[in-house]
Every structure is written in structure tokens, then in C-alpha cells.
Write a protein that holds these residues in place. Sequence first.
Motif, short mmCIF file in Angstrom:
data_model
loop_
_atom_site.label_atom_id
_atom_site.label_comp_id
_atom_site.label_asym_id
_atom_site.label_seq_id
_atom_site.Cartn_x
_atom_site.Cartn_y
_atom_site.Cartn_z
N GLU A 172 19.22 111.08 -22.25
CA GLU A 172 19.82 112.09 -21.39
C GLU A 172 20.66 111.43 -20.30
O GLU A 172 20.28 110.43 -19.70
N LEU A 173 21.84 112.02 -20.04
CA LEU A 173 22.72 111.50 -19.00
C LEU A 173 23.11 112.64 -18.06
O LEU A 173 23.71 113.63 -18.48
N ILE A 174 22.77 112.50 -16.80
CA ILE A 174 23.15 113.48 -15.77
C ILE A 174 24.27 112.87 -14.94
O ILE A 174 24.16 111.75 -14.45
N TRP A 175 25.33 113.63 -14.79
CA TRP A 175 26.47 113.17 -14.00
C TRP A 175 26.40 113.79 -12.61
O TRP A 175 26.37 115.02 -12.46
N VAL A 176 26.36 112.96 -11.59
CA VAL A 176 26.38 113.40 -10.20
C VAL A 176 27.72 113.01 -9.60
O VAL A 176 28.05 111.82 -9.52
N HIS A 177 28.49 113.99 -9.19
CA HIS A 177 29.81 113.70 -8.60
C HIS A 177 29.80 113.98 -7.11
O HIS A 177 29.44 115.07 -6.66
N ALA A 178 30.19 112.97 -6.33
CA ALA A 178 30.26 113.08 -4.88
C ALA A 178 31.63 112.59 -4.43
O ALA A 178 32.27 111.78 -5.12
N SER A 179 32.06 113.05 -3.28
CA SER A 179 33.39 112.68 -2.80
C SER A 179 33.42 111.28 -2.23
O SER A 179 34.13 110.40 -2.70
N SER A 180 32.59 111.03 -1.22
CA SER A 180 32.66 109.77 -0.49
C SER A 180 31.28 109.37 -0.02
O SER A 180 30.27 109.74 -0.62
N VAL A 185 21.52 108.27 -14.89
CA VAL A 185 22.37 109.04 -13.98
C VAL A 185 23.67 108.30 -13.75
O VAL A 185 23.68 107.13 -13.37
N LEU A 186 24.76 108.99 -14.02
CA LEU A 186 26.11 108.49 -13.74
C LEU A 186 26.58 109.08 -12.42
O LEU A 186 26.58 110.30 -12.26
N VAL A 187 26.94 108.23 -11.48
CA VAL A 187 27.41 108.68 -10.17
C VAL A 187 28.88 108.35 -10.03
O VAL A 187 29.29 107.19 -10.21
N THR A 188 29.70 109.35 -9.72
CA THR A 188 31.13 109.10 -9.49
C THR A 188 31.49 109.43 -8.06
O THR A 188 31.02 110.41 -7.49
N THR A 189 32.34 108.59 -7.49
CA THR A 189 32.91 108.83 -6.16
C THR A 189 34.38 108.42 -6.21
O THR A 189 34.83 107.83 -7.18
N GLY A 190 35.09 108.68 -5.11
CA GLY A 190 36.53 108.40 -5.10
C GLY A 190 37.00 107.39 -4.09
O GLY A 190 38.20 107.20 -3.93
N THR A 191 36.06 106.71 -3.39
CA THR A 191 36.48 105.75 -2.38
C THR A 191 35.83 104.39 -2.62
O THR A 191 34.73 104.30 -3.19
N LEU A 192 36.49 103.33 -2.14
CA LEU A 192 35.96 101.98 -2.30
C LEU A 192 34.65 101.80 -1.52
O LEU A 192 33.72 101.16 -2.01
N SER A 225 32.35 104.03 -0.68
CA SER A 225 31.22 104.70 -1.35
C SER A 225 30.84 103.96 -2.63
O SER A 225 29.65 103.88 -2.97
N ALA A 226 31.82 103.41 -3.33
CA ALA A 226 31.53 102.66 -4.55
C ALA A 226 30.65 101.45 -4.25
O ALA A 226 29.67 101.17 -4.96
N GLN A 227 31.00 100.72 -3.20
CA GLN A 227 30.22 99.54 -2.83
C GLN A 227 28.80 99.91 -2.42
O GLN A 227 27.82 99.28 -2.83
N LEU A 228 28.68 100.95 -1.61
CA LEU A 228 27.36 101.38 -1.17
C LEU A 228 26.50 101.85 -2.34
O LEU A 228 25.30 101.53 -2.41
N MET A 229 27.09 102.58 -3.27
CA MET A 229 26.33 103.06 -4.41
C MET A 229 25.88 101.90 -5.31
O MET A 229 24.76 101.90 -5.81
N MET A 230 26.73 100.94 -5.51
CA MET A 230 26.35 99.79 -6.34
C MET A 230 25.21 99.01 -5.72
O MET A 230 24.38 98.42 -6.40
N ASP A 231 25.15 99.02 -4.38
CA ASP A 231 24.08 98.31 -3.67
C ASP A 231 22.78 99.10 -3.64
O ASP A 231 21.69 98.51 -3.61
N LYS A 232 22.85 100.43 -3.65
CA LYS A 232 21.68 101.26 -3.38
C LYS A 232 21.14 102.04 -4.57
O LYS A 232 20.02 102.55 -4.50
N LEU A 233 21.90 102.17 -5.64
CA LEU A 233 21.44 102.98 -6.76
C LEU A 233 20.21 102.35 -7.43
O LEU A 233 20.14 101.14 -7.59
#
Length: 420
Positions: free
Chosen positions: A50-58, A81-88, A90-98
Motif C-alpha cells: 500500500e502507498l499513501i501519498w501525502v502532499h504538502a506545500s512547504s 508513505v510518499l511525501v511531496t513538497t515544492g520547496t528545497l 521542506s525537502a531537506q527537512l523531510m529527508m532528515d525527519k521522515l
Amino acid sequence: MIQWLYKSIMTIGFPIIELILLLRVKKNKEDFGRLNERRGISIVQRPEGELIWVHASSVGESMAALSLIERLVSSETERNVLVTTGTLTSAQLMMDKLPDRAFHQFTPIDRPAFVKRFFKHWKPDLLLIMESEFWPVQIHTAKKFGIPIIAVNARLSEKSFLRWRIATSLSSTIFEDLSLVISTNKEQGSRFSKLGARNVVVSGNLKRSAPKLDVDQSVTGVLSEQIGNRPVWLAASTHIGEDLPIMEVTNSLLDRFPNLLTIVAPRHPSRGKDIAELGSKIGLKVARRSCGEEIVPETQLYIADTLGEMGLFFHISDTVFVAGSLVPVGGHNPIEPAHFDCAIIFGNLMSKNQEIADEMLSESAAIKVHDNKELFNALAHLLSEPEASNRLAQNAKEYANNGYKVLESVSKSITAFTNV
């Protein structure tokens, strides 16, 4: 008609989209090595199960989603869980915290070919949209693929709500396609119902359940030793237009509290140099963390222009001013410092976290100010009255500790669409 026009513009506008992406790379707003992700292309394979996509802005939206993401992966061993964002940032923070089995990709530009390519590759089983990130092509494609769409922590500013009401031929198809709207309060729920959403529930603000930020204890020890017994206040996540008033407050406070240390943590660390120059210009003795400069007894203003260390600065601060609230940005999440025994102050422009701000005020867990004069008075009071400061901090911490109830409510609402 409007939806057809929107899709047509996004389709024939391909050369302009590509040019904008390249210009954003030049301005350090896109990662050139991952630019294909914005086109719906990924080198990462879809995981099994199962894959849940979570989309956030920033940053704010993705940080608010962390507790839910952890719940999603911990409640089912075969779930990713796939997390998408649109800013650098947020991308860095998510890679560190997911957590494990959760991973980040940049969200595709809302162009039909890009979005369709994205859906064909990832084949998500459920789409969770955080707050107000409603992209017409994304939602239409999810509906076409038979994927349930849930708006989580759903909220719309008054201006956004009015814009959507004007574009009724577009908004009705978007909001009618939502399988469920989990709004932050009754007023927000009413807005979504008026826009055509058919299934709306109220859960409270998910940002209340934001986990406590990480702190590197070894670094904490070093900074604490440099600071000693000095009183410390932090202006957290400042924006342009707030730095000078904060420095003016600092200058005034130094007359009464000469040993005071002010820490300014800009929302965008790239502003650190400009803030330091401004501080020096008005006569403050400044040190910058990004330059490796230490806090010495003479330091009056410390610029915390690094990424991912906000928890550290909450930890060493007695009082925190939650910035983005004296300028029309909407304010940042006061729950984050509430976990750290900090007395909390914020401005009157807290629209992005209004429910939390109002509740904290009603529970004597924060102080609201309208300008730098009131900020000075609030800080002077807290610095002079330790008991009042401790009481405010304790109330804030108790409020933050009850945030799990919102997560429980949100998870329960999602249960019908997955096995949360």
C-alpha cells in the motif's frame, strides 16, 4: 470551461514552464539534480504494498503532517508513505525527519502530462492533501484513477475562499471530487461545504500534534556553556519587516537587562548576512552561527542562520516570540516552542494558526502583541517576573501535551479509506 482552459494553458505553456524551472534553479529555488521530479519523472521505484501519498506545500504543512505520517507507517507493516513538497527547505527537512518507509519527492508541476506520468509511476492508493494545496489537474487525475482524496487539516484564508467562490465552474468540480474534508474548525468546514464539498468533518488543528523537535544534546551543552546564566529570548522564524523592530526592542531591553542575549532565527537562513549587517548598523554586537562565531559575553545578537536546529534554540531560550506574526505571513506554529518550557509570545497576524493561537490565549498559554512596543512590554514583564514566565511556559506545555487528541480524531476520520 474554466477547467478546460486551465488544462490547455498548462499544456501549451510547456516552454514557459521549463524556462521558469530553470530560472528557479538559478535562484537556488530548485534542485537541478531532481528537476525531473517536477516533470513527474522519478528514478525511485514504487515500493511494494500500500502507498499513501501525502502532499504538502512547504515547511509548515509538512511538519504538521509528520505525526500523521508516523501513525500511517507504524499502524501497517506493508504500508509506505510518499511525501511531496515544492520547496528545497521542506525537502531537506523531510529527508532528515521522515520515518522508515516514508520518503520524499518534489511535487509535479500541475501540467496534465506531468501529473499523469506521476500517477502512472506511483499508483497511490490514497491521496492526502494538507491544508489548502488544491491543484485542479492533480485532483481531477486522482479522481480519474479512482483514488480517494482527503483534505487534511483543511483550511482556506478569507481571500482564498472568495477567489474559489468567484471561480465556481472550477471550484465546484474540485471540491465535489474530495472524498472527505477534515477541517480545522466549524467555520472552515462551512467554507468547504459552500464550495461544494459533500463530506466535511471537524477535527481541530493537526499542528497541535506536531512532535517535539530534535535537539543535539552535545551542541546544546556547548551553547549553554557559552551563554552561562544570561537571560535569553528567541525570535523564531522571522520574515522581512520583523528584524528591525526586534532589534529596536533588543536595544531598549538592554538598557534594563544589560546581560540579555537575543537570538534571531530567520525563516530563510540565506537572510542571515543581511540581518547581521542590520544589527551591526544599529550598534548591536553580532555573531552568526553559520560562520562558526561563538557567543561571547559581549554578544548581544546571535543570528541562528542554519537549517534544522530550531529545537536547539527553543531548548536554550527562556522566552520565544513566534514570528511571521507582525507581518502578513500568517504566523508560525506556536506548538513547537510550547514543548520546550518556553514562555510564548506572538503577534496579531496568526491566520495560519488561528485556532491554536486563540486556544492558547484562552488557556493563558501565550501572550499576543500588536507591535514592537507591546512586544517590549511583554518581554520586560517576563524578564522581570520569573514566576509569571514559568506559569506561562507551564500552561503552554500542558496545552501542547494534549495535542494527541487531534491526531486521534484525524486518524479515526481516515479509517474508512485505509487501515489507520
